[in-house]
Design an enzyme around this catalytic site. Structure first.
Site, short mmCIF file in Angstrom:
data_model
loop_
_atom_site.label_atom_id
_atom_site.label_comp_id
_atom_site.label_asym_id
_atom_site.label_seq_id
_atom_site.Cartn_x
_atom_site.Cartn_y
_atom_site.Cartn_z
N SER A 1 0.25 4.10 0.85
CA SER A 1 -0.02 4.99 1.97
C SER A 1 0.38 4.37 3.31
O SER A 1 -0.09 4.78 4.35
CB SER A 1 -1.51 5.32 2.01
OG SER A 1 -2.28 4.15 2.15
N CYS A 2 1.27 3.36 3.28
CA CYS A 2 1.56 2.64 4.51
C CYS A 2 2.37 3.46 5.49
O CYS A 2 2.47 3.13 6.67
CB CYS A 2 2.31 1.34 4.20
SG CYS A 2 3.95 1.59 3.49
N GLY A 3 3.03 4.55 5.04
CA GLY A 3 3.73 5.42 5.97
C GLY A 3 5.17 5.02 6.23
O GLY A 3 5.86 5.64 7.03
N ASN B 1 0.84 -1.19 0.00
CA ASN B 1 0.00 0.00 0.00
C ASN B 1 0.88 1.24 0.00
O ASN B 1 1.72 1.41 0.88
CB ASN B 1 -0.90 0.03 1.25
CG ASN B 1 -1.94 -1.06 1.20
OD1 ASN B 1 -2.19 -1.63 0.15
ND2 ASN B 1 -2.53 -1.36 2.34
#
Length: 270
Positions: free
Chosen positions: A110-112, A108
């Site tokens: 947007s996993c950071g 993902n």
């Protein structure tokens, strides 16, 4: 089985006038992946080749190592307002059950995770060393792959709204092509196909994608032992870093006779 296209009313505005007409769209539906009845994740995908998608996803995430690690894969009962099965929940039974906690996966965007953490995490998952300099691929053959891929994107022809991914030999022969509304899903479907066909590691093949080359796509290619990744559009900085560290050849902006080679040029015959 769920449809891959749907018809919707649209108002068409053009220099020649305004007309109401139906338009063909790519279907986007959720697929919940379960293991042993436990929900693992949900991905938005275009229905079709779901079994391959699940195999490829679980393989890329390091949950399985071979097709034999999945004993069964079956759709769970789930119905829409008309009482028809939605085919949107797929439960797999693993040969060796492993403790799994539902989580956002590394794939993902947007996993950071920061760049170094992401690279370190992927490094621990790579199963196959990628040999330097092989296979050798003629740049003229490489330049033709976007056209070869596009010619096999049947649902894109109808909708204009799907990503495509294809596995090719070094001679330019298409072995498999998959489409999906998510570029990562299209690649998972391909890797799942290769896994089920006993074609991994795919150390003699080329992965061609219709859009940009993201970090997650390089990660999936590296996990499958694919040495060459070509993309019609741009790569990200982290994608280039991972490709270089993994020994992949990464080519972007493959358009006509021009291309940008970001790393691994030793595999290309100029």
């Amino acid at each position: 089985m769920s449809r891959v296209t749907a018809r919707r009313r649209t108002l068409r505005i053009s220099p020649t006038g305004v007309v109401t007409r139906p338009d063909t769209l790519a279907v986007e539906e959720p697929l919940e992946i379960r293991t042993g009845g436990q929900s693992l994740t949900v991905t938005m995908r275009t229905p079709g080749a779901d079994i391959d998608l699940v195999h490829g996803f679980l393989y890329a995430e390091g949950i399985i190592d071979s097709a034999e690690d999945i004993v069964t894969a079956r759709y769970c009962a789930g119905t829409d307002e008309n009482g028809q099965n939605t085919y949107n929940v797929l439960d797999v039974q693993l040969r060796r059950p492993v403790p799994i906690t539902p989580r956002p996966f590394l794939t993902n965007s947007s996993c950071g995770l920061c760049g170094k953490t992401a690279l370190d995490e992927v490094r621990t998952r790579l199963r196959y060393p990628i040999a330097a300099g092989t296979p050798r691929l003629d740049v003229d053959t490489l330049a033709k792959l976007p056209t070869e891929l596009r010619a096999r994107q049947q649902v894109f022809d109808a909708t204009g709204g799907l990503h495509g991914a294809g596995l090719f030999t070094a001679a330019g022969e298409a072995l498999a092509v998959r489409e999906d509304i998510g570029r990562h899903n299209a690649v998972d479907k391909l890797i799942g196909w290769a896994l089920r066909e006993n074609r991994l590691p795919a150390s003699d093949l080329v992965l061609m994608v219709s859009g940009r080359a993201s970090f997650e796509l390089v990660q999936k290619a590296a996990a499958a032992g694919i040495p060459i990744l070509g993309a019609v559009s741009a790569p990200s900085s982290l994608a280039v870093d991972l490709a270089a560290e993994s020994g992949l050849t990464l080519v972007g902006f493959l358009r006509g006779e021009s291309m940008n080679v970001y790393c691994g040029e030793d595999r290309l015959a100029l």
